[in-house]
Design an enzyme around this catalytic site. Structure first.
Site, PDB file in Angstrom:
ATOM      1  CE1 TYR D  51      26.337  39.478  39.931  1.00 33.86           C
ATOM      2  CE2 TYR D  51      28.599  40.128  39.470  1.00 33.86           C
ATOM      3  CZ  TYR D  51      27.360  39.739  39.030  1.00 33.86           C
ATOM      4  OH  TYR D  51      27.121  39.579  37.676  1.00 33.86           O
ATOM      5  CD  GLU D  52      34.259  39.062  45.998  1.00 39.27           C
ATOM      6  OE1 GLU D  52      34.503  37.876  46.224  1.00 39.27           O
ATOM      7  OE2 GLU D  52      35.094  39.849  45.535  1.00 39.27           O
TER       8      GLU D  52
END
Lengths: 286, 257, 286, 257
Positions: D51-52
């Site tokens: 996930y960023e």
């Protein structure tokens, strides 16, 4: 995805003649055992990249593995110069050695750019100094917002990176702790990588949520070589053998003593010889 | 009370005194490291020491042999990667004093740690610049510590590894460098500071017993003296005691390892 | 060198009318308590910078503190849009709001460049898309080695950065753990900084040698505000209050309900109101 | 055995199936996250989810409401800073699949998550691109998951937030982009893949019970079909069970928090 291999297999897979190879380690975690295996496999025409080439690169150069050295500080820290590197650059023994010289900031940025998939790094550097006159890989770039002239260097993207780390888990993830140098960047920037480790654990267990970990899918080969950073050190395992570094100066000064030492301590030995350094430290701690 | 001390001890102690308690100091191996840690163990207990290996706020009990000794990491507030060190910490302008040495220095405190003789055909190949080229421009100011001799204090460097005051005067500003550059040069004989106008390194203090003749004999250019030249106060008993204890601990630790 | 101040004093010292302010936090450790203090101090004409403006910036904008928003993703995560930001940009209520829009990669790189003291960041981005047509701060630069066209954005160098962290020690060092976002970069890039913390400890004790720590000499003000990241979360202290985020959508939809809520929950309260959220989590864990 | 399921469940399950056990997947919040975790909990237990917010190799037991929920960090192999995420991990080319959604898509799978209407005078202001502009070019390939309707499947985007196949054909290559771009578009009605030559997104599989008329009714351009169009296998009992259990856990966790 990382694979567990013997050191010989791992080096064979990772390093090929003519490769650009970065064996990194900023005093800490220098991959001596793997470098010795490169020597035993008689690799040739390597371009050796490292911010701080010290004894290990002196040994590789003296054994004729390299044709070029890319570096920012070459020496035996706190002791003196590298006699084998000098003999190669000045006298071409045992093979001529070209050099490409940078500053630490340039190389650190170049590794960072390599890990980041960029073709070059920009930084504020080399101002008012002579290195740009002798190194065509130092160029200028202009900030499109401020007009400031910045320095650019090409990203480092080695064919192979070799580092040493404290631990791998069974899944092939690698944990580094302490002085990290540019090891993570070197592995991420390289086409192929080899990590030698002090131990292989079932899992890393409780740790900082921000631990420096190379996930399995970013690592090529892993070889279990306890003591593999000796005579440098592995935080939490064993200390630096300063006496070895000091003794090296006399060993490396003459070709004969150097060759005899390499024969006895590298060519006729294997990675298992490193384990004793890890064990000694463990006993000392008990 | 006077005590016996060596010129190197005088140099280390004089350099240590130049550091302030609120400095953030980028430390090189060797004499800079000895001076910086002596300062921390005497008048500057809160000084922040940073080594380029990534250790922030380190408090070694013995002097490191290398820039990345375990002692530096184990006693640090934290340790960052080397790219972060050079980007966020050095280039980010967070260091007040950079501490450099060199093989050659000229009268504007430019330094050479690269090569003696021509670059392509060196008489002596030195280790190279390491962090120095960027330390020299990114730190608030630079202290230099060097043993003085005609061989090392030269009229013209064989190679400019790191920028001092360039060709003097406002040369740094002309290169768009805003930091102060070398503000102090401490040797085994004297202390130099840049002339406010020309930026030539000028003798401001001579160590006890050093004569102008001896100084000039060990310098490769005609020396300039400040209007008032002080005599460097000799080492105090406490300074010598702390320095020698530090070096004794260091010798024991390195022998044992 | 960091100073321990009350939150009111700290905000007063850190944030001035017309400042460019980055209150960062990537879902985690969002400095809500400090942002509310900015609202109580009625700061005006701020340029608010944040990768992911969410409720806190909706509140600041709705209370008329801002004249510009620099962002890469503005929304209530998993819930919807920011009604107050929308009312300001579309209707100028309570004040007109200009926007400067980026991608996450651009802003992350711009913070990194700010921390690194560079005037701009280069990266591979914005290819084939429309943002460069509406944002003049997206430019191009050519790699002097490969000729590749890269993208440049100006470094983010805020006047003030505000972040929340888990711990400060008595010497004023700050420890962050978990999702770090761009908080460290924001503090290092800013002229002035304020860190609110869950707790102040004598010293950090045993920790990773590579823990994410902001040394005291890089931090401006520290204020002890337990629960200060609520309704976002602080790893190891309390969880995100998802219900608050969901409820916000209805509260913020109309000006009247928004103003009433802000009066009751921000203007007429102080930072001590946050402590209960930290305590609740502690009790739940016992 | 057939079971009742919703079109959204079919969409999520079809998207999950597209992921492989050895993928490294950059996951967005919402439907991409549901699909990616369903894959991990069924046929792709070793898939690496990123996930960023910086979490590498995360294994959440419930779906995050935000991109940076504590669950993501607590179950991750490690968590890096956001600059490092975008530099070393995304731009570094280490992600095999990026998973995107959007408010509008065109027939070349370019996406709009920025604005409906003119940029300066929007009808609807959307959250913006976030990580999408660079995800779209830096990942090995892109999977898109979107509910299909005339409003979202449009002939021309109001704003190009992230690049699909541009104007089609070799447009990505002409922009010096070497990654494959959108290779799969999964909706609640069908699965699309790019035509090998034109790169127009082409129907390759229709979900059970969906007619070509219904598909076209929900698409703003004249649809193209592959030579052979398959019927998407309906969700298996196991797929539905795992997905529903995941969503029930998620609902309980978010209500409790």
């Amino acid at each position: 995805m990382s694979r567990f291999l013997s050191l010989a297999e791992a080096v064979e897979w990772t390093v090929r003649d003519g490769d650009t190879v970065a064996m990194e380690g900023f005093t800490h975690l220098i991959p001596f055992a793997a470098g010795h295996e490169v020597i035993r496999q008689r690799r040739k025409r390597l371009t050796l990249v490292r911010m701080t080439p010290d004894l290990l690169y002196d040994q590789l150069v003296g054994m004729g593995c390299a044709e070029k050295l890319v570096f920012s500080w070459a020496g035996n820290p706190g002791v003196g110069l590298l006699h084998r590197v000098r003999d190669a650059t000045e006298n071409g023994w045992p093979a001529p050695l070209a050099i490409e010289e940078h500053s630490h900031a340039a190389m650190a940025n170049a590794y960072e750019a390599g890990a980041a998939g960029l073709p070059c790094a920009i930084f504020r550097g080399y101002i008012g100094v002579d290195l740009p006159k002798v190194n065509p890989n130092i160029r200028q770039i202009t900030c499109p917002f401020t007009g400031e002239t910045l320095t650019a260097v090409p990203a480092i993207r080695p064919d192979a990176a070799i580092v040493h780390a404290q631990k791998a888990d069974r899944a092939g993830n690698v944990l580094l702790e302490g002085i990290l140098g540019v090891q993570k960047e070197a592995v991420l920037a390289a086409k192929r990588s080899l990590v030698t480790v002090e131990e292989i654990v079932e899992n890393f267990g409780p740790r900082s949520p921000n631990a420096a970990i190379l996930p399995a899918w970013t690592v090529g080969a892993i070889a279990h070589v306890p003591g593999g950073a000796y005579p440098s050190y592995a935080l939490g395992y064993y200390r630096r053998d300063n006496a070895y570094y000091k003794a090296w100066d006399a060993i490396a000064r003459e070709r004969e003593t150097f060759l005899a030492w390499m024969k006895a301590n590298v060519l006729e030995r294997g990675p298992e010889a490193f384990a004793v350094h890890s064990q000694r430290a463990r006993q000392a701690a008990e | 009370m006077t005590m016996d001390y060596t010129p190197t001890e005088m140099m280390t102690i004089a350099a240590a005194r130049a550091l302030r308690n609120d400095d953030v100091c980028f430390v090189g191996i060797g004499m800079p490291s000895a001076a910086a840690n002596l300062a921390r163990l005497t008048h500057a207990p809160d000084i922040v020491l940073i080594y380029e290996s990534g250790t922030l706020g380190t408090k070694p009990s013995v002097l490191p042999l290398s820039i990345g000794d375990g002692e530096l990491c184990e006693t640090a507030l934290t340790t960052v990667s080397v790219p972060e060190m050079f980007r966020y910490w050095l280039q980010g302008g967070r260091i007040t004093v950079g501490f450099l040495g060199g093989a050659q220095i000229d009268r504007f405190a430019n330094l050479n740690t690269t090569v003696i003789g021509p670059y392509d055909k060196p008489k002596v190949r030195l280790p190279g610049g390491g962090g120095a080229p960027e330390i020299a421009v990114s730190c608030g100011e630079i202290f230099i510590i060097m043993t003085q001799s005609k061989r090392s204090f030269v009229p013209k460097l064989d190679f400019v590894t790191s920028l001092g005051h360039g060709e003097g005067s406002n040369h740094r500003a002309r290169l768009n460098v805003n930091s102060r550059g070398p503000t102090k040069l401490v040797t085994d004989l004297a202390i130099f500071e840049p002339d406010p106008d020309s930026k030539e390194m000028t003798v401001v203090s001579m160590h006890p017993g050093v004569t102008r003749a001896a100084l000039q004999d060990n310098t490769g250019w005609p020396l300039r003296y400040a209007a008032t030249v002080a005599e460097t106060p000799p080492p105090t008993a406490r300074e010598l005691e702390v320095l020698r204890a530090l070096q004794a601990r260091t010798a024991r630790a390195h022998a044992a390892a």
